[in-house]
Design a protein around this motif. Structure first.
Motif, PDB file in Angstrom:
ATOM      1  N   THR A 128       0.825  -1.200   0.000  1.00 53.27           N
ATOM      2  CA  THR A 128       0.000   0.000   0.000  1.00 53.27           C
ATOM      3  C   THR A 128       0.867   1.260   0.000  1.00 53.27           C
ATOM      4  N   LEU A 129       0.234   2.393  -0.073  1.00 52.94           N
ATOM      5  CA  LEU A 129       0.924   3.681  -0.162  1.00 52.94           C
ATOM      6  C   LEU A 129       0.857   4.435   1.164  1.00 52.94           C
ATOM      7  N   VAL A 130       2.013   4.940   1.585  1.00 54.18           N
ATOM      8  CA  VAL A 130       2.061   5.858   2.723  1.00 54.18           C
ATOM      9  C   VAL A 130       2.535   7.198   2.166  1.00 54.18           C
ATOM     10  N   PRO A 131       1.582   8.072   1.788  1.00 59.18           N
ATOM     11  CA  PRO A 131       1.967   9.306   1.092  1.00 59.18           C
ATOM     12  C   PRO A 131       2.575  10.345   2.033  1.00 59.18           C
TER      13      PRO A 131
ATOM     14  N   ILE B 173       2.670  14.225   2.683  1.00 61.81           N
ATOM     15  CA  ILE B 173       1.939  15.452   2.371  1.00 61.81           C
ATOM     16  C   ILE B 173       2.869  16.636   2.655  1.00 61.81           C
ATOM     17  N   THR B 174       3.313  17.279   1.594  1.00 66.21           N
ATOM     18  CA  THR B 174       4.324  18.335   1.726  1.00 66.21           C
ATOM     19  C   THR B 174       3.844  19.489   2.595  1.00 66.21           C
ATOM     20  N   VAL B 175       2.589  19.902   2.408  1.00 66.67           N
ATOM     21  CA  VAL B 175       2.057  21.034   3.160  1.00 66.67           C
ATOM     22  C   VAL B 175       2.040  20.732   4.658  1.00 66.67           C
ATOM     23  N   ALA B 176       1.666  19.490   4.985  1.00 61.84           N
ATOM     24  CA  ALA B 176       1.618  19.101   6.398  1.00 61.84           C
ATOM     25  C   ALA B 176       2.993  18.694   6.924  1.00 61.84           C
ATOM     26  N   GLY B 177       3.888  18.333   5.997  1.00 53.00           N
ATOM     27  CA  GLY B 177       5.231  17.925   6.407  1.00 53.00           C
ATOM     28  C   GLY B 177       5.269  16.588   7.118  1.00 53.00           C
ATOM     29  N   GLU B 178       4.350  15.671   6.732  1.00 57.52           N
ATOM     30  CA  GLU B 178       4.342  14.369   7.407  1.00 57.52           C
ATOM     31  C   GLU B 178       3.800  13.269   6.499  1.00 57.52           C
ATOM     32  N   LEU B 179       4.175  12.039   6.849  1.00 55.54           N
ATOM     33  CA  LEU B 179       3.648  10.846   6.189  1.00 55.54           C
ATOM     34  C   LEU B 179       2.279  10.523   6.774  1.00 55.54           C
ATOM     35  N   LYS B 180       1.364  10.064   5.939  1.00 49.27           N
ATOM     36  CA  LYS B 180       0.001   9.793   6.371  1.00 49.27           C
ATOM     37  C   LYS B 180      -0.314   8.293   6.281  1.00 49.27           C
ATOM     38  N   THR B 181      -0.882   7.757   7.349  1.00 53.39           N
ATOM     39  CA  THR B 181      -1.179   6.325   7.415  1.00 53.39           C
ATOM     40  C   THR B 181      -2.628   5.984   7.076  1.00 53.39           C
ATOM     41  N   LYS B 182      -3.505   6.997   6.994  1.00 53.01           N
ATOM     42  CA  LYS B 182      -4.934   6.708   6.808  1.00 53.01           C
ATOM     43  C   LYS B 182      -5.233   5.913   5.528  1.00 53.01           C
ATOM     44  N   PRO B 183      -4.598   6.213   4.366  1.00 53.02           N
ATOM     45  CA  PRO B 183      -4.897   5.394   3.179  1.00 53.02           C
ATOM     46  C   PRO B 183      -4.635   3.911   3.412  1.00 53.02           C
ATOM     47  N   THR B 184      -3.561   3.600   4.104  1.00 53.67           N
ATOM     48  CA  THR B 184      -3.244   2.197   4.398  1.00 53.67           C
ATOM     49  C   THR B 184      -4.280   1.602   5.340  1.00 53.67           C
TER      50      THR B 184
ATOM     51  N   ALA C 254       6.726   4.468   0.065  1.00 51.59           N
ATOM     52  CA  ALA C 254       6.793   5.823   0.619  1.00 51.59           C
ATOM     53  C   ALA C 254       7.979   6.555   0.017  1.00 51.59           C
ATOM     54  N   GLU C 255       7.827   7.861  -0.130  1.00 51.69           N
ATOM     55  CA  GLU C 255       8.908   8.685  -0.662  1.00 51.69           C
ATOM     56  C   GLU C 255       9.981   8.951   0.380  1.00 51.69           C
TER      57      GLU C 255
END
Length: 545
Positions: A178-181, A183-194, A215-216
């Protein structure tokens, strides 16, 4: 000791496509193979096409052809290139193939008048095919195409749920990529999609045993722990899959992340220590090579380079074994036709014309071939690239001005290239294996033996083997009526198969070969194809003068 029964690893994907399930599956398979297990992979595609054979390259990318003539998903190419094995038509199937089989059985009366339903009949056919592919293997990795939540994928997910229940928890494992994107504006990795993707899996009765997270940025320990807790997997089963400089580094990255420990725990495999020394050496050469070669790749699908995936990967394999980076200079054949060779071909070490269908861009390809022929530039022509080399030679050396292929001019007076049907009709070669497409054309597909000519460059390239075996995907053949004229002028037939011209080469040229087959389909990182390796060696020799 062989494992009994076969263990299954099911790989699903979430959030969005093109995250690299195929590379992840091939990487895990490579590690397990190098432990000593007998491993195979199956790709189950939920799309309704029977196979990718009639799909546009713009829609699907490359069609990969197996030894037994199956037109399959391009992921099978990745599997073969990683594992160095020959896969077969049993290693890829689609919704279309499943439904076709079930409907044929129903029409024959095999179901004795039962009402045919998704469960048990469609799902049962899917599991039957998985079991068929598992025969003789210690471990079968099954990649489910698409993403969780796709409506067409539901029968496939139900099939792996039922199959795991049937074989038992110690004999099957679910891995979810899965993807852990970030978010540049927030400056953090997001786990909700996973989390949402895993919830969708759980809703249909599948709980993943492992998460592979694209993840990038590196996944912090706290984020891994959060994913483990929220998705119900062990903490050591959250595996990072970051972008790598080459896909062949992914198995090494997985190994560094200790991916085999949770695999062993779930499947009860004991201590797993893969031997990856040779692989590691080749990957280092891919990333930081000693030399460089520039190859002009003259094609017409340059906007979608996935159409040439096996060929571009085969150049990487050859480069790794030569400790050289093969830089591809993409040359649009239509631009070449319009503007000429200057600035496009005069700074390259080799020229490659790949296979293809249709008339668009062929004049530009022939300009590239003539340039290679007249200027001593190493040349490799594949399928259409061989056919165009023969037409170019006929026009410009034999002075047959109207020389052509019936693909481009059905009524040409000098058909240097003609339909395979013509060969079948006139020679009576009934042993030739061909396939009738729904569009009415006859295709020559799969592996055939080729006899190499003694003393030829082709035989030298294939390490003095009198007989080789390579794969085909084409409808047109070289017309043998012109053979004597070609050979008298210096274009020699150096490979044959049951009366068919399989390879030609140019006398007195440093390195000029055209082959009717597709050598790229049998190239692997640890075992590059001999023709492509020979071409790369010749280009390297040109660079060093």
């Amino acid at each position: 000791m062989p494992l009994s029964p076969t263990k299954y690893i099911f790989v699903t994907g979430g959030v969005l496509s093109s995250l690299g399930k195929g590379i992840a599956a091939a990487s895990i398979a490579t590690l397990l193979k190098n432990v000593g297990f007998k491993v195979s992979i199956l790709k189950a595609d939920p799309y309704i096409n029977v196979d990718p054979g009639t799909m546009s390259p713009l829609e699907h990318g490359e069609v990969f052809v197996t030894d037994d003539g199956a037109e399959t998903d391009l992921d099978l190419g990745h599997y073969e290139r990683f594992l160095d094995v020959d896969l077969h038509q049993t290693n890829n199937f689609t919704t279309g193939k499943v439904y076709s089989t079930v409907i044929e059985k129903e029409r024959r009366g095999d179901y004795l008048g039962e009402t045919i339903q998704v469960i048990p009949h469609i799902v049962g056919e899917i599991t039957r095919r998985m079991k068929e592919a598992a025969k003789g293997q210690d471990i079968l990795i099954v990649e489910i195409g698409g993403t969780v939540g796709d409506i067409e994928g539901l029968p496939f997910l139900e099939a792996i749920r039922e199959l795991r229940s049937e074989v038992g928890k110690k004999n099957a494992m679910n891995i979810h990529l899965t993807l852990v994107p970030y978010i540049t504006v927030a400056g953090e990795l997001k786990t909700k999609p996973t989390q949402h993707s895993v919830q969708e899996l759980r809703r249909i009765g599948i709980t993943p045993d492992m998460l592979i997270c694209r993840a990038e940025r590196p996944l912090p320990k706290e984020l891994r722990n959060k994913l483990a807790s929220s998705c119900g997997v062990e903490r050591n089963s959250v595996i990072e899959s970051a972008d790598a400089p080459t896909i062949y580094q992914v198995p090494l990255n997985f190994l560094k992340d200790n991916i085999l420990a949770p695999v062993s725990e779930v499947l009860d495999l004991g201590e797993l220590k893969p031997h990856m020394e040779e692989w590691n050496t080749l990957v280092k050469r891919v990333i930081a090579p000693r030399d460089e070669i520039v190859i002009a790749f003259v094609g017409k699908y340059l906007g979608l380079k996935e159409s040439y995936k096996s060929l571009t990967e085969s150049l990487i394999h050859a480069g790794a074994h030569l400790d050289a980076k093969i830089t591809i200079k993409w040359v649009d054949s239509e631009v070449l036709e319009e503007k000429g060779e200057k600035g496009l071909l005069d700074d390259v070490d080799g020229i490659l014309v790949p296979g293809g269908f249709g008339e668009r861009g062929v004049e530009g390809k022939m300009r590239a071939i003539r340039y290679a022929r007249e200027n001593g530039v190493p040349y490799l022509g594949i399928c259409l690239g061989m056919q165009l080399a023969m037409i170019e030679f006929a026009r410009n050396v034999l002075k047959i001005e109207d020389a052509n292929s019936v693909e481009f001019n059905a009524t040409c007076k000098n058909p240097i290239i003609y339909l395979i049907d013509t060969f079948l009709d006139t020679s009576g070669q009934k042993q030739l294996r061909t396939y009738q497409s729904p569009l009415g054309g006859t295709m020559r597909l799969g592996a055939y033996q080729c006899q190499t000519k003694k003393g030829s460059l082709l035989r030298e390239v294939y390490q003095d083997k009198p007989t080789i075996k390579e794969r085909h995907r084409h409808r047109y053949e070289a017309n043998p009526e012109y053979r004597s004229a070609f050979e008298a002028a210096g274009l020699t037939v150096s490979g044959e198969s049951d009366g068919l011209i399989e390879a030609v080469e140019l006398e007195g040229h440093p390195w000029f070969i055209g082959v009717q087959f597709h050598p790229e389909f049998t190239s692997r990182l640890t075992n590059p194809n001999k023709a492509i390796l020979g071409f790369a060696k010749a280009a390297l020799a040109t660079r060093h003068g």
